[in-house]
Design a protein around this motif. Structure first.
Motif, PDB file in Angstrom:
ATOM      1  N   GLY A  79       0.777  -1.225   0.000  1.00 25.53           N
ATOM      2  CA  GLY A  79       0.000   0.000   0.000  1.00 25.53           C
ATOM      3  C   GLY A  79       0.810   1.277   0.000  1.00 25.53           C
ATOM      4  N   CYS A  80       2.141   1.173  -0.026  1.00 30.02           N
ATOM      5  CA  CYS A  80       2.999   2.360  -0.022  1.00 30.02           C
ATOM      6  C   CYS A  80       3.184   2.882  -1.444  1.00 30.02           C
ATOM      7  N   ALA A  81       3.471   4.178  -1.557  1.00 34.38           N
ATOM      8  CA  ALA A  81       3.435   4.854  -2.856  1.00 34.38           C
ATOM      9  C   ALA A  81       4.629   4.554  -3.745  1.00 34.38           C
ATOM     10  N   GLY A  82       5.771   4.180  -3.176  1.00 31.69           N
ATOM     11  CA  GLY A  82       6.941   3.859  -3.990  1.00 31.69           C
ATOM     12  C   GLY A  82       7.508   5.052  -4.739  1.00 31.69           C
ATOM     13  N   ARG A  83       7.481   6.225  -4.123  1.00 32.73           N
ATOM     14  CA  ARG A  83       7.995   7.432  -4.762  1.00 32.73           C
ATOM     15  C   ARG A  83       9.527   7.492  -4.668  1.00 32.73           C
ATOM     16  N   SER A  84      10.110   8.329  -5.514  1.00 33.76           N
ATOM     17  CA  SER A  84      11.559   8.473  -5.526  1.00 33.76           C
ATOM     18  C   SER A  84      12.041   9.257  -4.317  1.00 33.76           C
ATOM     19  N   ALA A  85      13.352   9.212  -4.108  1.00 30.43           N
ATOM     20  CA  ALA A  85      13.934   9.957  -2.996  1.00 30.43           C
ATOM     21  C   ALA A  85      13.745  11.456  -3.180  1.00 30.43           C
ATOM     22  N   VAL A  86      13.877  11.946  -4.406  1.00 30.53           N
ATOM     23  CA  VAL A  86      13.712  13.377  -4.653  1.00 30.53           C
ATOM     24  C   VAL A  86      12.259  13.790  -4.449  1.00 30.53           C
ATOM     25  N   GLU A  87      11.323  12.976  -4.890  1.00 30.50           N
ATOM     26  CA  GLU A  87       9.912  13.285  -4.652  1.00 30.50           C
ATOM     27  C   GLU A  87       9.619  13.325  -3.155  1.00 30.50           C
ATOM     28  N   TYR A  88      10.165  12.374  -2.437  1.00 29.43           N
ATOM     29  CA  TYR A  88       9.998  12.369  -0.985  1.00 29.43           C
ATOM     30  C   TYR A  88      10.590  13.638  -0.377  1.00 29.43           C
ATOM     31  N   GLY A  89      11.775  14.011  -0.826  1.00 30.57           N
ATOM     32  CA  GLY A  89      12.413  15.203  -0.301  1.00 30.57           C
ATOM     33  C   GLY A  89      11.606  16.459  -0.550  1.00 30.57           C
ATOM     34  N   LEU A  90      11.074  16.605  -1.748  1.00 28.60           N
ATOM     35  CA  LEU A  90      10.260  17.779  -2.062  1.00 28.60           C
ATOM     36  C   LEU A  90       9.001  17.823  -1.196  1.00 28.60           C
ATOM     37  N   ARG A 246      23.071  -0.969  13.880  1.00 26.60           N
ATOM     38  CA  ARG A 246      23.083  -0.624  12.462  1.00 26.60           C
ATOM     39  C   ARG A 246      21.666  -0.564  11.899  1.00 26.60           C
ATOM     40  N   ALA A 247      20.817  -1.441  12.380  1.00 21.85           N
ATOM     41  CA  ALA A 247      19.429  -1.437  11.909  1.00 21.85           C
ATOM     42  C   ALA A 247      18.732  -0.155  12.333  1.00 21.85           C
ATOM     43  N   ALA A 248      18.900   0.244  13.590  1.00 19.64           N
ATOM     44  CA  ALA A 248      18.294   1.491  14.061  1.00 19.64           C
ATOM     45  C   ALA A 248      18.844   2.685  13.304  1.00 19.64           C
ATOM     46  N   PHE A 249      20.152   2.708  13.059  1.00 20.36           N
ATOM     47  CA  PHE A 249      20.768   3.832  12.351  1.00 20.36           C
ATOM     48  C   PHE A 249      20.285   3.922  10.910  1.00 20.36           C
ATOM     49  N   ALA A 250      19.977   2.779  10.302  1.00 14.09           N
ATOM     50  CA  ALA A 250      19.454   2.808   8.932  1.00 14.09           C
ATOM     51  C   ALA A 250      18.134   3.568   8.880  1.00 14.09           C
ATOM     52  N   CYS A 251      17.301   3.368   9.897  1.00 19.64           N
ATOM     53  CA  CYS A 251      16.036   4.111   9.967  1.00 19.64           C
ATOM     54  C   CYS A 251      16.297   5.587  10.229  1.00 19.64           C
ATOM     55  N   LEU A 252      17.220   5.879  11.150  1.00 17.28           N
ATOM     56  CA  LEU A 252      17.545   7.270  11.454  1.00 17.28           C
ATOM     57  C   LEU A 252      18.053   7.996  10.212  1.00 17.28           C
ATOM     58  N   ASN A 253      18.813   7.315   9.376  1.00 15.99           N
ATOM     59  CA  ASN A 253      19.328   7.970   8.179  1.00 15.99           C
ATOM     60  C   ASN A 253      18.209   8.330   7.212  1.00 15.99           C
ATOM     61  N   GLU A 254      17.158   7.532   7.174  1.00 16.10           N
ATOM     62  CA  GLU A 254      16.010   7.899   6.340  1.00 16.10           C
ATOM     63  C   GLU A 254      15.381   9.197   6.853  1.00 16.10           C
ATOM     64  N   ALA A 255      15.249   9.311   8.167  1.00 13.67           N
ATOM     65  CA  ALA A 255      14.675  10.530   8.742  1.00 13.67           C
ATOM     66  C   ALA A 255      15.603  11.717   8.557  1.00 13.67           C
ATOM     67  N   ARG A 256      16.905  11.506   8.729  1.00 15.23           N
ATOM     68  CA  ARG A 256      17.870  12.596   8.549  1.00 15.23           C
ATOM     69  C   ARG A 256      17.841  13.113   7.114  1.00 15.23           C
ATOM     70  N   TYR A 257      17.692  12.210   6.170  1.00 20.34           N
ATOM     71  CA  TYR A 257      17.596  12.624   4.770  1.00 20.34           C
ATOM     72  C   TYR A 257      16.416  13.571   4.572  1.00 20.34           C
ATOM     73  N   GLY A 258      15.268  13.223   5.138  1.00 19.58           N
ATOM     74  CA  GLY A 258      14.091  14.076   5.007  1.00 19.58           C
ATOM     75  C   GLY A 258      14.274  15.419   5.695  1.00 19.58           C
ATOM     76  N   ILE A 259      14.989  15.435   6.821  1.00 21.31           N
ATOM     77  CA  ILE A 259      15.251  16.676   7.532  1.00 21.31           C
ATOM     78  C   ILE A 259      16.052  17.637   6.660  1.00 21.31           C
ATOM     79  N   ALA A 260      17.031  17.121   5.915  1.00 21.62           N
ATOM     80  CA  ALA A 260      17.860  17.980   5.065  1.00 21.62           C
ATOM     81  C   ALA A 260      17.003  18.751   4.061  1.00 21.62           C
ATOM     82  N   TRP A 261      15.966  18.117   3.555  1.00 17.56           N
ATOM     83  CA  TRP A 261      15.030  18.788   2.649  1.00 17.56           C
ATOM     84  C   TRP A 261      14.071  19.683   3.429  1.00 17.56           C
ATOM     85  N   GLY A 262      13.573  19.191   4.542  1.00 13.64           N
ATOM     86  CA  GLY A 262      12.598  19.955   5.304  1.00 13.64           C
ATOM     87  C   GLY A 262      13.142  21.281   5.773  1.00 13.64           C
ATOM     88  N   ALA A 263      14.405  21.302   6.196  1.00 12.33           N
ATOM     89  CA  ALA A 263      15.004  22.551   6.667  1.00 12.33           C
ATOM     90  C   ALA A 263      14.989  23.624   5.594  1.00 12.33           C
TER      91      ALA A 263
END
Length: 397
Positions: A79-90, A246-263
């Motif tokens: 049920g997830c949209a499967g959008r690109s990283a750039v689309e997610y960032g925007l 490492r598993a927890a950090f992999a999730c954190l990196n997804e959130a950090r990526y979004g923060i870079a765009w959100g800021a």
């Protein structure tokens, strides 16, 4: 100069887009941005001052965020949209232009909780939770940080032990987004095998989440203290592949990526409001935008926003190409958040005394960004990540 709407934002792009970065995006990417921007304009901007003042997260927005496919939008299947990283960032950029608290909801739900299940869960766990979470029918949270284990999660005290065929969890977590409204919590705990991740339905006896009161930042968002007192779970509650930090950090990196765009979104919104006021406010017989010192502020803000946007775009393209490395995310999260805070603070000065009221967004953004620069890795932690990359020497200990 392009005509601007009354709030200072161009019909097409911010006046801060001095390098025509919009031309770097595809039609599909711009369509995602446009749909999220429309939602923010219609449903967030008219109400965010009240939500912030009342310290209320607008749960009524959740179905609308889900309807746009924003929950777990970077994931595929279930049920997830499967959008690109750039689309997610925007999308994150537009949400944070409204408020960090709205972007944080999508980040916690999708980048943290849903990513943990998608990457490290069993097929049954994915089927049970991801479709409902993508549809906004179930809310998730991510329990890693503890009162005494923030930047050093390896020192966590929460434990999980096997007892008569059940996992028994005991411990506490702090600053856990959405925990008081969540249906499921991804909880990280110390076991005999090392740190592991668990799915904890929040209705389980012994699980308690209490919102943290009297915040000066992220007021239109929910962060909680969580206690786990003898929480009993079946063996199947463990995320099979979530073994080690490492598993927890992999999730954190997804959130950090979004923060870079959100800021970038928070900075752009602050700039746009400052420019609008500077163009219409008259002092000494002319608009304050016509004075050299004001123009210097506007130019410096625009330069910072453009550079931050370029950084976000670069890591987005690298992510879509499968070439993004963790230190690159640290670069973007650290510097883009720094830039955004400075832009928001400078924009407030252009607004004068009125800038300290909730009539205008810059000081609200600056306040929120103080939290953003702390969570998902503090400035100091990301500095040391980059220091290790440059020198080859780890300075954490």
């Amino acid at each position: 100069m392009e005509s601007r709407q009354s709030d200072g934002r161009s019909d097409v792009a911010s006046a801060s887009d001095l390098l025509d970065l919009d031309s770097e995006f595809s039609g599909a990417e711009l369509a995602v941005r446009g749909s999220v921007r429309e939602l923010v304009d219609r449903r967030v901007r008219p109400h965010i001052a009240g939500w912030f003042e009342q310290a209320r997260f607008p749960v009524e927005l959740i179905p609308e965020l889900a309807a746009l496919g924003l929950l777990g939008m970077h994931l595929s299947g279930y049920g997830c949209a499967g959008r690109s990283a750039v689309e997610y960032g925007l999308a994150m950029q537009e949400l944070e232009a409204g408020d960090s608290g709205i972007r944080t909801f999508v980040s916690v739900q999708g980048s943290l909780a849903m990513t943990a299940i998608s990457r490290f869960g069993s097929e049954q766990q994915k089927a049970d939770w991801l479709p409902r979470m993508a549809g906004g029918e179930a809310i998730g949270c991510f329990g890693l940080t503890e009162p005494t284990a923030g930047s050093d999660p390896s020192s966590m005290l929460t434990t999980a032990r096997l007892q008569a065929g059940e996992w028994v969890l005991d411990g506490s977590k702090r600053w856990i987004g959405l925990a008081s409204i969540a249906d499921v919590a991804v909880i990280w705990a110390r076991t005999e095998e090392g740190i592991r991740g668990f799915l904890v339905p929040t209705a389980t006896p012994g699980f308690r989440a209490v919102p943290i009161p009297q915040k000066l930042s992220m007021r239109a968002s929910i962060q909680c203290d969580v206690t786990l007192s003898g929480v009993r779970l079946p063996e199947s509650a463990a995320l099979p592949q979530a073994i080690g930090l490492r598993a927890a950090f992999a999730c954190l990196n997804e959130a950090r990526y979004g923060i870079a765009w959100g800021a970038v979104g928070a900075a752009r919104d602050s700039f746009d409001q400052a420019l609008a006021v500077a163009l219409r406010r008259t002092q000494f017989g002319r608009p304050i935008a016509g004075f050299q010192l004001t123009q210097q502020k506007l130019v410096d803000m625009a330069l910072g926003i453009q550079k931050a946007h370029l950084v976000a775009l670069r890591i987005g393209r690298l992510k879509d190409a499968g070439r993004l490395e963790p230190h690159m995310i640290s670069f973007a999260k650290l510097d883009n958040t720094r830039v955004a805070i400075e832009v928001a603070r400078t924009a407030r000065t252009v607004l004068g005394g009125d800038g300290v009221t909730l009539e205008h967004s810059p000081l609200r953004h600056a306040s929120n960004l103080e939290s953003v620069r702390t969570y998902e890795g503090t400035d100091e932690v990301h500095t040391l990540v980059l220091g290790e990359r440059i020198t080859g020497l780890q300075a954490f200990r």
